[in-house]
Scaffold this motif. Structure first.
Motif, PDB file in Angstrom:
ATOM      1  N   LYS A 118      18.746 -16.117 -21.548  1.00  0.00           N
ATOM      2  CA  LYS A 118      17.687 -15.642 -22.338  1.00  0.00           C
ATOM      3  C   LYS A 118      17.585 -14.044 -21.779  1.00  0.00           C
ATOM      4  O   LYS A 118      17.484 -13.107 -22.408  1.00  0.00           O
ATOM      5  N   GLU A 139      12.663 -24.927 -28.941  1.00  0.00           N
ATOM      6  CA  GLU A 139      12.279 -23.659 -28.574  1.00  0.00           C
ATOM      7  C   GLU A 139      13.085 -22.483 -28.853  1.00  0.00           C
ATOM      8  O   GLU A 139      12.870 -21.186 -29.432  1.00  0.00           O
ATOM      9  N   GLU A 143      12.773 -19.354 -31.671  1.00  0.00           N
ATOM     10  CA  GLU A 143      13.201 -18.201 -31.095  1.00  0.00           C
ATOM     11  C   GLU A 143      14.239 -17.455 -32.079  1.00  0.00           C
ATOM     12  O   GLU A 143      14.735 -16.455 -31.762  1.00  0.00           O
TER      13      GLU A 143
END
Length: 339
Positions: A118, A139, A143
């Protein structure tokens, strides 16, 4: 002293054009803005000098790194590495690079890797997830990262995945042993609640129930396998179950452990015990006798993974379209499964 790296500014100065013009051309944004003559002049010069863009800086400008991560259980495993190699070529042809890494089925390591990627602004994730990794995948989806699961999936999580028909493939593997004259078939598998292992176990049990045969299931923990204890554990299992006349292994690395044990004990295949492995290996074709195995469609898997990932990367609507692809395995019948 090394050769100085050429920058966009250098290219613009050399060709007497603006930095913006060069940037548009390099980022494929020049259409209807810049003349074909200038585009060709810049492209020819870039090719001539071997210009390579700074991907990190480019990623900061565009929000895209043009990098896809392939996170698997063990990249040194022939199955995963073969798929990675095929996907690497397809990614490159579409302007992307592929990064490989191993999670070793470790949830904490996989989480740390995702955090690292990330930070590097990686564009998409193809993952063989460890057990209990639903929250981390959720998650990524929240995102808005493109995500494709591979080899296994989570029933309660709606995300694109590519698997093979594990249950049917395992059923056909056991059926082949029954048709080969075996009646006491042991199943050696991993101690795992992951979908692919549950489906293979289900296929074994379905075939055993259909033919009204005795069940014998032996589970090896991934921790014991990594500690190189699977050989001795399989040897103990065979010693405690002398009635077995065939073994079906849930993975090729478990099968290799089993074959070492059988060779050490002087057991003749298939006269004394039949053998079938889930997932083929070059070793099985070279072994004497040759070993029957369930072959996974590596090229089809690689093509489907990249097809789904590229749809998500190039079309924002593609991320909302969930694709569950289940591909067929092929049983390669060799000498080890028929008396």
């Amino acid at each position: 002293m090394g050769k100085k790296k050429i920058s966009i500014t250098d290219i613009a100065k050399e060709l007497n054009v603006s930095i913006t013009t060069v940037s548009f051309i390099l980022n494929n944004k020049a259409k209807n803005r810049i003349s074909d003559e200038v585009i060709k002049k810049v492209q020819d010069y870039v090719k001539k000098v071997g210009y390579q863009p700074n991907q990190l800086a480019q990623g900061l400008r565009t929000g895209k790194s043009k990098i896809i991560v392939f996170m698997v259980e063990d990249i040194s495993d022939a199955f995963f590495s073969s798929i990675a190699r095929l996907m690497e070529g397809k990614a490159y042809d579409n302007g992307y690079k592929l990064i490989f890494c191993s999670t070793e089925n470790d949830k904490d390591k996989a989480r740390d890797l995702i955090r690292l990627f990330k930070d590097r602004q990686v564009d998409g994730y193809i993952i063989t997830p460890p057990a209990d990794f639903e929250q981390e995948i959720h998650e990524l989806l929240e995102e808005d990262f493109p995500v494709v699961l591979f080899d296994r999936y989570f029933e309660e999580l709606d995300v694109s995945h590519v698997i093979i028909n594990n249950q049917e493939s395992a059923f056909n593997s056991v059926k082949n042993l029954v048709e080969g004259g075996f009646r006491n078939i042991g199943y050696v598998t991993l101690e795992s609640n992951q979908s692919q292992m549950k489906d293979r176990l289900s296929g074994y049990e379905k075939a055993i129930d259909l033919y009204d045969l005795p069940k014998s299931i032996f589970k090896v923990s991934f921790k014991d396998f990594k500690a190189h204890r699977s050989d001795e554990l399989v040897e103990t299992y065979l010693k405690e179950n002398p009635q077995l006349d065939a073994l079906f292994f849930a993975t090729n690395y478990l099968a290799k452990s089993g074959l070492k044990v059988l060779k050490k004990k002087g057991v003749k295949i298939p006269e004394q015990i039949g053998v079938v492995s889930f997932d083929d290996s070059d070793v099985f074709e070279l072994y004497t006798p040759t070993i029957t195995s369930l072959s996974q469609p590596i090229e089809s898997i690689a093509d489907k993974l990249m097809e789904i990932m590229l749809k998500q990367l190039t079309n924002i609507k593609g991320r909302n379209k969930i694709i569950h692809a289940e591909l067929p395995g092929s049983l390669i019948v060799r000498e080890s499964s028929h008396k």
